[in-house]
Design a protein around this motif. Structure first.
Motif, PDB file in Angstrom:
ATOM      1  N   ALA A 159     110.115  77.321 100.540  1.00  0.00           N
ATOM      2  CA  ALA A 159     110.275  75.696 100.938  1.00  0.00           C
ATOM      3  C   ALA A 159     109.046  75.312 101.452  1.00  0.00           C
ATOM      4  O   ALA A 159     108.671  73.994 101.189  1.00  0.00           O
ATOM      5  N   LEU A 160     108.225  76.270 102.092  1.00  0.00           N
ATOM      6  CA  LEU A 160     106.777  75.935 102.708  1.00  0.00           C
ATOM      7  C   LEU A 160     105.918  75.673 101.280  1.00  0.00           C
ATOM      8  O   LEU A 160     105.104  74.465 101.455  1.00  0.00           O
ATOM      9  N   LEU A 161     106.015  76.299 100.250  1.00  0.00           N
ATOM     10  CA  LEU A 161     105.342  76.084  99.056  1.00  0.00           C
ATOM     11  C   LEU A 161     105.583  74.926  98.319  1.00  0.00           C
ATOM     12  O   LEU A 161     104.943  73.785  98.000  1.00  0.00           O
ATOM     13  N   LEU A 162     106.919  74.603  98.352  1.00  0.00           N
ATOM     14  CA  LEU A 162     107.475  73.499  97.554  1.00  0.00           C
ATOM     15  C   LEU A 162     107.245  71.903  98.544  1.00  0.00           C
ATOM     16  O   LEU A 162     106.931  71.192  97.841  1.00  0.00           O
ATOM     17  N   SER A 163     107.430  72.369  99.761  1.00  0.00           N
ATOM     18  CA  SER A 163     107.295  70.878 100.434  1.00  0.00           C
ATOM     19  C   SER A 163     105.861  70.701 100.495  1.00  0.00           C
ATOM     20  O   SER A 163     105.566  69.240 100.553  1.00  0.00           O
ATOM     21  N   GLY A 164     104.893  71.434 100.500  1.00  0.00           N
ATOM     22  CA  GLY A 164     103.495  71.287 100.384  1.00  0.00           C
ATOM     23  C   GLY A 164     103.066  70.451  98.893  1.00  0.00           C
ATOM     24  O   GLY A 164     102.473  69.590  98.763  1.00  0.00           O
ATOM     25  N   ALA A 165     103.910  71.112  97.806  1.00  0.00           N
ATOM     26  CA  ALA A 165     103.758  70.359  96.452  1.00  0.00           C
ATOM     27  C   ALA A 165     104.270  68.975  96.485  1.00  0.00           C
ATOM     28  O   ALA A 165     103.682  67.994  95.916  1.00  0.00           O
ATOM     29  N   MET A 166     105.333  68.814  96.854  1.00  0.00           N
ATOM     30  CA  MET A 166     106.055  67.478  97.189  1.00  0.00           C
ATOM     31  C   MET A 166     105.232  66.665  97.728  1.00  0.00           C
ATOM     32  O   MET A 166     105.108  65.531  97.549  1.00  0.00           O
ATOM     33  N   ALA A 167     104.444  66.860  98.912  1.00  0.00           N
ATOM     34  CA  ALA A 167     103.777  65.902  99.830  1.00  0.00           C
ATOM     35  C   ALA A 167     102.410  65.546  98.887  1.00  0.00           C
ATOM     36  O   ALA A 167     101.887  64.477  99.448  1.00  0.00           O
ATOM     37  N   SER A 168     101.965  66.283  97.817  1.00  0.00           N
ATOM     38  CA  SER A 168     100.947  65.980  97.229  1.00  0.00           C
ATOM     39  C   SER A 168     101.437  65.091  96.117  1.00  0.00           C
ATOM     40  O   SER A 168     100.332  64.589  95.374  1.00  0.00           O
ATOM     41  N   ILE A 169     102.568  64.652  95.882  1.00  0.00           N
ATOM     42  CA  ILE A 169     102.901  63.710  94.730  1.00  0.00           C
ATOM     43  C   ILE A 169     102.520  62.317  95.058  1.00  0.00           C
ATOM     44  O   ILE A 169     102.567  61.926  96.401  1.00  0.00           O
ATOM     45  N   ASP A 170     101.948  61.639  94.005  1.00  0.00           N
ATOM     46  CA  ASP A 170     101.842  60.142  94.286  1.00  0.00           C
ATOM     47  C   ASP A 170     102.950  59.516  94.928  1.00  0.00           C
ATOM     48  O   ASP A 170     103.941  59.440  93.945  1.00  0.00           O
ATOM     49  N   ARG A 171     102.911  59.004  95.909  1.00  0.00           N
ATOM     50  CA  ARG A 171     104.118  58.267  96.579  1.00  0.00           C
ATOM     51  C   ARG A 171     104.285  57.031  95.769  1.00  0.00           C
ATOM     52  O   ARG A 171     105.581  56.633  96.043  1.00  0.00           O
ATOM     53  N   SER A 172     103.514  56.431  94.977  1.00  0.00           N
ATOM     54  CA  SER A 172     103.700  55.138  94.161  1.00  0.00           C
ATOM     55  C   SER A 172     105.173  55.589  93.280  1.00  0.00           C
ATOM     56  O   SER A 172     105.783  54.500  93.234  1.00  0.00           O
ATOM     57  N   VAL A 192     110.749  63.933  91.639  1.00  0.00           N
ATOM     58  CA  VAL A 192     109.993  64.870  92.380  1.00  0.00           C
ATOM     59  C   VAL A 192     110.261  66.112  91.387  1.00  0.00           C
ATOM     60  O   VAL A 192     109.153  66.961  91.599  1.00  0.00           O
ATOM     61  N   LEU A 193     111.340  66.916  91.277  1.00  0.00           N
ATOM     62  CA  LEU A 193     111.407  68.227  90.983  1.00  0.00           C
ATOM     63  C   LEU A 193     110.659  68.318  89.659  1.00  0.00           C
ATOM     64  O   LEU A 193     109.932  69.621  89.485  1.00  0.00           O
ATOM     65  N   PRO A 194     110.735  67.513  88.787  1.00  0.00           N
ATOM     66  CA  PRO A 194     109.872  67.857  87.465  1.00  0.00           C
ATOM     67  C   PRO A 194     108.277  68.050  87.647  1.00  0.00           C
ATOM     68  O   PRO A 194     107.489  68.840  86.947  1.00  0.00           O
ATOM     69  N   GLN A 195     107.755  67.476  89.005  1.00  0.00           N
ATOM     70  CA  GLN A 195     106.481  67.773  89.110  1.00  0.00           C
ATOM     71  C   GLN A 195     106.068  68.777  90.009  1.00  0.00           C
ATOM     72  O   GLN A 195     104.655  69.061  90.109  1.00  0.00           O
ATOM     73  N   VAL A 196     107.141  69.276  90.335  1.00  0.00           N
ATOM     74  CA  VAL A 196     106.795  70.547  91.181  1.00  0.00           C
ATOM     75  C   VAL A 196     107.462  71.754  90.841  1.00  0.00           C
ATOM     76  O   VAL A 196     107.690  72.760  91.506  1.00  0.00           O
ATOM     77  N   ARG A 197     108.058  71.807  89.461  1.00  0.00           N
ATOM     78  CA  ARG A 197     108.675  72.898  88.959  1.00  0.00           C
ATOM     79  C   ARG A 197     107.940  74.170  89.055  1.00  0.00           C
ATOM     80  O   ARG A 197     108.382  75.361  89.295  1.00  0.00           O
ATOM     81  N   THR A 198     106.540  74.087  88.504  1.00  0.00           N
ATOM     82  CA  THR A 198     105.855  75.151  88.457  1.00  0.00           C
ATOM     83  C   THR A 198     105.702  75.846  89.768  1.00  0.00           C
ATOM     84  O   THR A 198     105.663  77.226  90.019  1.00  0.00           O
ATOM     85  N   THR A 199     105.335  75.093  91.130  1.00  0.00           N
ATOM     86  CA  THR A 199     105.173  75.727  92.323  1.00  0.00           C
ATOM     87  C   THR A 199     106.528  76.449  92.724  1.00  0.00           C
ATOM     88  O   THR A 199     106.578  77.439  93.177  1.00  0.00           O
ATOM     89  N   LEU A 200     107.802  75.816  92.326  1.00  0.00           N
ATOM     90  CA  LEU A 200     108.964  76.391  92.559  1.00  0.00           C
ATOM     91  C   LEU A 200     109.266  77.665  91.797  1.00  0.00           C
ATOM     92  O   LEU A 200     109.586  78.647  92.484  1.00  0.00           O
ATOM     93  N   LEU A 201     108.745  77.813  90.606  1.00  0.00           N
ATOM     94  CA  LEU A 201     108.871  78.786  89.911  1.00  0.00           C
ATOM     95  C   LEU A 201     107.943  79.813  90.258  1.00  0.00           C
ATOM     96  O   LEU A 201     108.411  81.306  90.555  1.00  0.00           O
ATOM     97  N   VAL A 202     106.956  79.771  90.766  1.00  0.00           N
ATOM     98  CA  VAL A 202     105.899  80.433  91.577  1.00  0.00           C
ATOM     99  C   VAL A 202     106.602  81.362  92.540  1.00  0.00           C
ATOM    100  O   VAL A 202     106.614  82.644  93.053  1.00  0.00           O
TER     101      VAL A 202
END
Length: 274
Positions: A159-172, A192-202
């Motif tokens: 969750a720490l990795l994933l929330s960090g990746a989600m926070a870096s997504i373009d909010r627009s 959101v999930l399609p943009q952070v799936r690599t981080t989730l997989l790692v």
């Protein structure tokens, strides 16, 4: 002194530790797995499959189920931290979900051993609240306890990795979806999930490897059969000093984790090729 020689001297201590504590034991374990009475043989693997094939499937099922639950809860936590509308609830969740990160697995096993027992804290709380009777209390010191321990311990890491990746997504992109009427669940799943799936997989792969190597949790929570491969390895060494079968089990565990890593590498190469 040449620059390249100076660089080598700087990394030499770390390199020596890696070689002595990881590479040498790995090579010794691999060669020992194929050695029976001084000859090269598959006897250790044959014996391992005869005795522990059920435990191998049990280990794989436990780790896969735990990984799926870890992924689900991590998405829920990261999604609420990113899309939650209640600042106080977000702050409390951000503060409290990280606690298990700082607790070793051996402590997790001991805590849940007393919490999930038939006369443990969980059942006593339910009895005091009138949700069950003392006769209906049951122990969770089995495969369910192992899953609970793994999920509780590893979810904060992912969750720490994933929330960090989600926070870096373009909010627009999130705001645009909200302006078009999308609810939070749809934004989480489709934006959101399609943009952070690599981080989730790692994160899930690292958790998979970690759970495959844990010994304290299965020993403390699930002492009966079937159990996990790590407990079988410890039993072969402590009870019979059978390093050959223990090495074979270790190599089988390594192949399991390597298969998961191969899936990740294949997915990564496919994305880079696009």
């Amino acid at each position: 002194m040449p620059v390249h020689l100076l660089g080598f001297l700087l990394v030499a201590p770390a390199l020596a530790i890696v070689v002595l504590l990881f590479v040498v034991p790995l090579i010794s374990s691999i060669t020992g797995a194929f050695e029976v009475g001084g000859t090269v043989s598959l006897g250790n693997f044959t014996k391992a499959f005869e005795l522990y094939s059920g435990d191998m499937l049990f280990t794989l099922a436990i780790v896969l189920l735990s990984s799926a639950l870890i992924g689900l809860f991590s998405i829920m936590i990261g999604g609420y931290l990113t899309l939650g509308s209640n600042p106080r609830a977000v702050a409390i969740l951000r503060w409290i979900y990280r606690w298990p990160l700082f607790i070793p697995f051996i402590v997790v096993g001991q805590i849940l051993r007393t919490f999930l027992a038939k006369n443990g804290l969980m059942n006593n709380i339910f009895i005091e609240l009138g949700l069950m009777t003392p006769l209906s209390a049951m122990s969770f010191l089995d495969w369910r306890g192992i899953v609970i321990a793994f999920v509780w311990k590893q979810t904060p890491f992912v969750a720490l990795l994933l929330s960090g990746a989600m926070a870096s997504i373009d909010r627009s992109t999130i705001e645009a979806a909200r302006n078009l009427g999308a609810n939070r669940l749809r934004i989480l799943i489709e934006i959101v999930l399609p943009q952070v799936r690599t981080t989730l997989l790692v994160g899930l792969i690292l958790s998979f490897v970690t759970m495959m190597s844990v010994l304290s949790v299965p020993l403390m929570i699930n002492a009966q059969s079937p159990t996990m491969i790590t407990a079988n390895m410890a039993f072969r060494i402590n009870a019979y000093r059978d390093y050959g079968v223990a090495n074979a089990l270790g190599l089988i565990s390594l192949l399991m984790t390597s298969a998961v890593a191969w899936v990740y590498l294949r997915q990564t190469m496919r994305e880079h090729s696009r």
